[in-house]
Design a protein around this motif. Structure first.
Motif, short mmCIF file in Angstrom:
data_model
loop_
_atom_site.label_atom_id
_atom_site.label_comp_id
_atom_site.label_asym_id
_atom_site.label_seq_id
_atom_site.Cartn_x
_atom_site.Cartn_y
_atom_site.Cartn_z
N HIS A 1 0.90 -1.17 -0.17
CA HIS A 1 0.40 0.32 -0.05
C HIS A 1 0.85 1.07 -0.04
O HIS A 1 0.30 2.37 0.51
N HIS A 2 1.73 1.00 -0.03
CA HIS A 2 3.18 2.51 -0.52
C HIS A 2 3.03 3.01 -1.30
O HIS A 2 2.46 3.06 -2.45
N GLY A 3 2.80 4.18 -0.62
CA GLY A 3 2.65 5.14 -1.89
C GLY A 3 3.64 6.62 -1.49
O GLY A 3 3.56 6.87 -0.08
N CYS A 4 4.41 6.89 -2.02
CA CYS A 4 5.13 8.76 -1.87
C CYS A 4 5.15 9.00 -2.82
O CYS A 4 5.12 8.89 -3.91
N THR A 5 5.93 10.84 -3.05
CA THR A 5 6.03 12.01 -4.64
C THR A 5 6.67 11.50 -4.94
O THR A 5 6.68 11.63 -6.15
N ASP A 6 7.44 10.34 -4.86
CA ASP A 6 8.76 9.62 -5.18
C ASP A 6 8.47 8.52 -6.74
O ASP A 6 9.03 8.63 -7.67
N CYS A 7 7.27 7.91 -6.40
CA CYS A 7 6.98 6.60 -6.66
C CYS A 7 5.47 6.85 -7.57
O CYS A 7 5.21 6.08 -7.89
N THR A 8 4.78 7.17 -7.00
CA THR A 8 4.14 7.95 -6.78
C THR A 8 3.49 9.04 -7.94
O THR A 8 3.33 10.15 -7.68
ZN LIG Z 1 7.42 5.99 -2.98
#
Ligand SMILES: [Zn+2]
Ligand SMILES: [Zn+2]
Ligand SMILES: [Zn+2]
Ligand SMILES: [Zn+2]
Length: 412
Positions: free
Chosen positions: A33-40
């Motif tokens: 469920h990971h999401g951050c502005t780097d990868c998403t």
């Molecule tokens: Zn991320």
């Protein structure tokens, strides 16, 4: 860490826990469920590129962007694929991916894309040196073979298929002078700091925006070994001089299958991997209906791409990390510099993998000497720790995906 191997209590505990997390694998459920502005990122459409000033006329030939310097290299090799590398690939894959025709519905949610980075780093506990064998080593400190192969193969020449007895007990080759000298050249190669030196130099090349480039893997700098007498110049010498690490495309595919087994809808839209083209080739030749082919685009790093696009049509058509022909609006941004000049830049920053690598390096020496069970156990613990560290870092840097993001992405 560092408890003596073979301690009965810690072995039992590790075995038990490994049975729970899975042999040679394991994933951290929360990371799905990971999401951050780097990868998403919000999904991008061809129209977004046009709006940013993307010049379809200027950029329409297939070129690769060296994202870190913004240098753009024209692809003069467009019509010279080497078909021998793509023999088994179904012909439907030799035309490249279908054109991107997505259009943003007015007022509708944009959607979002995620990019996962997989690194070729293989601390992986080592496995038997016999090519087709994946069994764990009998001796993890300096052994080469599994329990089924150790007796036979320890006593014969390490060059396959020589089969002659070793010249003295404990030696790695027979007394054939060309086998001896090939082994000597081989072992010399691994004593020199040559490869790591190149890697270090390459890693220092950061771009002026502070982005780490995604390329820079040693495999572009193949180690040259002398040809073996009787072998063709390009023929690989099959030998058992070193235990293998687990990095064959078959194994990589089972790793990613395993990770996303319970979470098929969480497969990333992009998977960046330094050997992505071989992985893709393995997938298309094994199962041209594989769900990976519709869920995920496999992209390589820039350095790999530059070296490989000339000889491998699958790599060139499918794995370009930053195509500047407008075919992948999710992977590129058009940015204007201080002088008003527009540059094609990379949309994703892949520094994360470098950070994880650097962090894992601290544990590498210990991990390499562990039994397969202890290795799995320790890796799982390390990944749990790293997940926690990463979550904290994202909070600290304000890189969480906020409500505005989700509103625009999925409309809620
Ligand atoms: Zn991320
Ligand atoms: Zn074996
Ligand atoms: Zn021999
Ligand atoms: Zn490639």
């Amino acid at each position: 860490m560092g408890s003596p191997p073979g301690h009965p209590l810690s072995d039992t505990l590790a075995t038990h826990i490994r049975n729970l997390i899975g042999k040679d694998g394991g994933s951290i459920p929360s990371s799905m469920h990971h999401g951050c502005t780097d990868c998403t990122h919000l999904k991008r459409f061809p129209a977004d590129l046009v709006e940013e000033g993307f010049d379809t006329v200027r950029e329409s030939d297939s070129v690769v962007s060296l994202g870190d310097t913004n240098e753009v290299v024209a692809d003069s090799t467009l019509n010279t694929p080497n078909p021998t590398l793509n023999n088994a690939v179904p012909s439907s894959f030799l035309n490249g991916p279908p054109p991107n025709v997505d259009v943003l519905e007015p007022g509708g949610p944009r959607g979002y894309v995620r990019l996962a980075v997989m690194d070729g780093k293989s601390i992986g506990h080592r496995i038997c040196a016999i090519d087709e064998c994946t069994a764990p080593l009998v001796n993890f400190k300096n052994g080469r073979f599994c329990k089924d192969h150790i007796v036979h193969y320890s006593s014969i020449c390490g060059i396959i298929p020589c089969g002659q007895p070793v010249h003295t007990p404990g030696a790695l080759t027979c007394d054939n002078p060309s086998h001896k000298s090939w082994y000597q050249a081989y072992s010399q190669r691994f004593k020199t700091p040559h490869l790591s030196g190149v890697q270090r130099v390459m890693r220092k090349q950061k771009d002026t925006n502070g982005n780490s480039s995604i390329g820079q893997r040693s495999h572009t700098f193949q180690v040259d070994l002398p040809p073996l007498e009787g072998n063709g110049p390009d023929e690989r010498v099959v030998h058992t001089f070193r235990a293998q690490t687990e990095r064959k495309p078959t194994q990589v595919l089972s790793i990613i299958d395993h990770i996303w087994e319970q979470y098929p809808s969480f497969r990333p839209g992009f998977l960046a991997y330094d050997d992505a083209c071989d992985l893709l080739r393995h997938i298309v030749t094994q199962d041209s209906q594989s769900p990976w082919l519709t869920s995920t685009k496999f992209i390589v790093d820039t350095w790999h791409y530059i070296g490989h696009r000339a000889t491998d049509v699958l790599c060139r058509l499918w794995c370009n990390p930053a195509p500047t022909d407008g075919s992948q609006p999710d992977l590129v941004r058009i940015l204007e510099d201080g002088n008003g000049v527009k540059h094609t830049t990379r949309a994703f920053n892949l520094e994360t993998a470098e950070q994880l690598n650097a962090w894992l390096n601290g544990y590498e020496a210990q991990l390499r000497q562990m039994t397969d069970v202890m290795f799995d156990f320790h890796c799982h613990v390390l990944m749990m720790l790293y997940t926690e560290i990463t979550t904290k870092r994202i909070e600290k840097k304000g890189k969480e995906l906020d409500d505005d993001f989700w509103e625009e992405a999925i409309g809620s």
